[in-house]
Design a protein around this motif. Sequence first.
Motif, short mmCIF file in Angstrom:
data_model
loop_
_atom_site.label_atom_id
_atom_site.label_comp_id
_atom_site.label_asym_id
_atom_site.label_seq_id
_atom_site.Cartn_x
_atom_site.Cartn_y
_atom_site.Cartn_z
N TYR A 1 0.84 -1.20 0.00
CA TYR A 1 0.00 0.00 0.00
C TYR A 1 0.88 1.25 0.00
O TYR A 1 0.67 2.20 -0.76
CB TYR A 1 -0.92 -0.03 1.22
N ARG B 1 -10.06 17.39 21.79
CA ARG B 1 -10.85 16.26 21.27
C ARG B 1 -12.32 16.52 21.57
O ARG B 1 -12.72 16.63 22.71
CB ARG B 1 -10.43 14.95 21.95
N LEU C 1 -5.16 22.12 10.86
CA LEU C 1 -3.77 21.72 11.09
C LEU C 1 -2.80 22.88 10.91
O LEU C 1 -1.59 22.71 11.02
CB LEU C 1 -3.37 20.59 10.14
N LEU D 1 -12.52 13.80 14.38
CA LEU D 1 -11.90 12.58 14.92
C LEU D 1 -10.39 12.55 14.68
O LEU D 1 -9.60 12.28 15.58
CB LEU D 1 -12.57 11.39 14.22
N TYR D 2 -9.99 12.84 13.44
CA TYR D 2 -8.58 12.68 13.07
C TYR D 2 -7.73 13.92 13.32
O TYR D 2 -6.51 13.82 13.43
CB TYR D 2 -8.46 12.29 11.59
N TYR E 1 2.43 5.25 -2.79
CA TYR E 1 2.62 6.67 -2.48
C TYR E 1 4.08 7.06 -2.42
O TYR E 1 4.44 8.22 -2.58
CB TYR E 1 1.97 7.01 -1.14
N GLN F 1 -5.70 8.12 5.54
CA GLN F 1 -6.01 7.14 4.50
C GLN F 1 -5.70 5.73 4.98
O GLN F 1 -6.42 4.79 4.69
CB GLN F 1 -5.11 7.38 3.29
N ARG G 1 -7.24 14.86 -4.36
CA ARG G 1 -7.81 14.07 -3.25
C ARG G 1 -9.32 13.97 -3.31
O ARG G 1 -9.89 12.94 -2.99
CB ARG G 1 -7.44 14.70 -1.91
N LEU H 1 -6.14 6.38 17.84
CA LEU H 1 -5.79 7.43 16.88
C LEU H 1 -4.65 8.29 17.41
O LEU H 1 -4.80 9.45 17.76
CB LEU H 1 -7.02 8.30 16.59
N PRO I 1 -5.59 21.41 5.33
CA PRO I 1 -6.79 21.52 6.15
C PRO I 1 -6.59 22.56 7.26
O PRO I 1 -5.59 22.50 7.97
CB PRO I 1 -6.96 20.13 6.73
N MET J 1 -5.36 13.72 16.14
CA MET J 1 -4.27 12.75 15.93
C MET J 1 -3.12 13.43 15.18
O MET J 1 -1.95 13.22 15.47
CB MET J 1 -4.78 11.56 15.11
N LEU J 2 -3.49 14.27 14.22
CA LEU J 2 -2.48 14.90 13.39
C LEU J 2 -1.86 16.12 14.06
O LEU J 2 -0.74 16.51 13.76
CB LEU J 2 -3.09 15.31 12.04
N GLY K 1 -7.34 6.94 -1.28
CA GLY K 1 -8.26 5.91 -0.83
C GLY K 1 -9.61 6.10 -1.49
O GLY K 1 -9.87 7.13 -2.09
N LEU L 1 -0.76 9.24 16.20
CA LEU L 1 0.10 9.18 15.01
C LEU L 1 1.23 8.15 15.20
O LEU L 1 1.67 7.52 14.24
CB LEU L 1 0.68 10.57 14.73
#
Lengths: 88, 293
Positions: A16, B66, B152, B55-56, A20, A45, B278, A63, B149, B59-60, B288, A65
């Motif tokens: 996968y 949250r 971020l 949600l993500y 990329y 992704q 994207r 979640l 985004p 994480m980033l 994806g 990183l």
Amino acid sequence: MAHADREEIIQVVLDYLAQYDTSGTPGLDEDLFESGRVNSLFSIQLVGFLENTFRIKITVTDLDLQNFATVNRVADLVLAKSATTTGA
Amino acid sequence: MSESSAARTIGVVGAGGIGLSVAADFVIHGFGVVLVDIDESRLEKSRDELSRAVLYGPMLRTALPRVPVEEALARTVFTTRLEALASCEFVVENVTESWDVKRGLYRELDAVLPPGVGIGVNTSSISIGRLAAETTRAPDVIGIHFMNPSYLKDAVEIMRGAETSDACLARVSGILEALGKSAVVVGDFPGFVSNRISHLFFNEAIRVVEEQGVEPATVDAVFKKCFGHRMGPLETADLIGLDTVALTLDHLYDSYGDEKFRCAELLRSMVKTQRLGRKTGHGFYQYGPVQPS
């Protein structure tokens, strides 16, 4: 592809990733974000890909990183989730 | 979430990629959001995308609060009615990069919003002063160039129109502070600082692929590995949306009349075939599966 073994998981993740990052196979403990192979958005992704491919459910507490930073850690996560996911 | 922050509501017009990420940024930081789009199916899709961003995002960028997804959705109004913006303290407009579309919208917004409610133009290149002139509230119109985004990013480019008031600038700075962002204030000229320069190198990177046959990943690798950029120009163009990149280049070309801004043929053909990056799952890279709408 539920309940794959570690070798299979690693191979699927590497395949996968190769879509990329064309600069060759990373070390299994190499930090993919720090080495610039992929950016952190890739992890989003990857979450979807792992859930679909291995029929697992990644939860909010997963979640982080760091769980997606190396191929080995991704494999750890998938194995742990496969063990706890029922009905897959 | 404090009572005071819950009472603050921001309008976000346009639920495309950037509009959605701006809406998510506000929701993550405790604001209520009224998200308006003319397309019902787009709004329906926005629920999932907003949920994923909430949600993500943390994480980033671990500094982000949250917010439970249910709470985020409860704090967001998804609507096709511009009138729903009347209760907002400020509106950020994120519609497509087209003068005709934006122009009509600014007249409507001016009619719907109570006096004193400011409008932030989230544009890649369209003049703030020209849009402000379509309204009766030119002092309250300001350019806010959120990068994608939004949740971020640490800073935004602010474009101050000729008539933008000090009070408007101060109010926007306060709102940005609540998002944990700082502002870099520039003037009101086509493309501003960011896009006048970045789109030249996106375009040039595309020409290197087109004319020299270099792989996109190789072009990006030079920027990431040699220059230490977090993303290469082609990845960034895919993230922005290749249609937006082409429209911005066209606008820069029209504005400056300079050949250097002429959109690369490869970019043009990718836009024609819906390889937009994207958002369609396919640009210079594959992404994806796109969520079914």
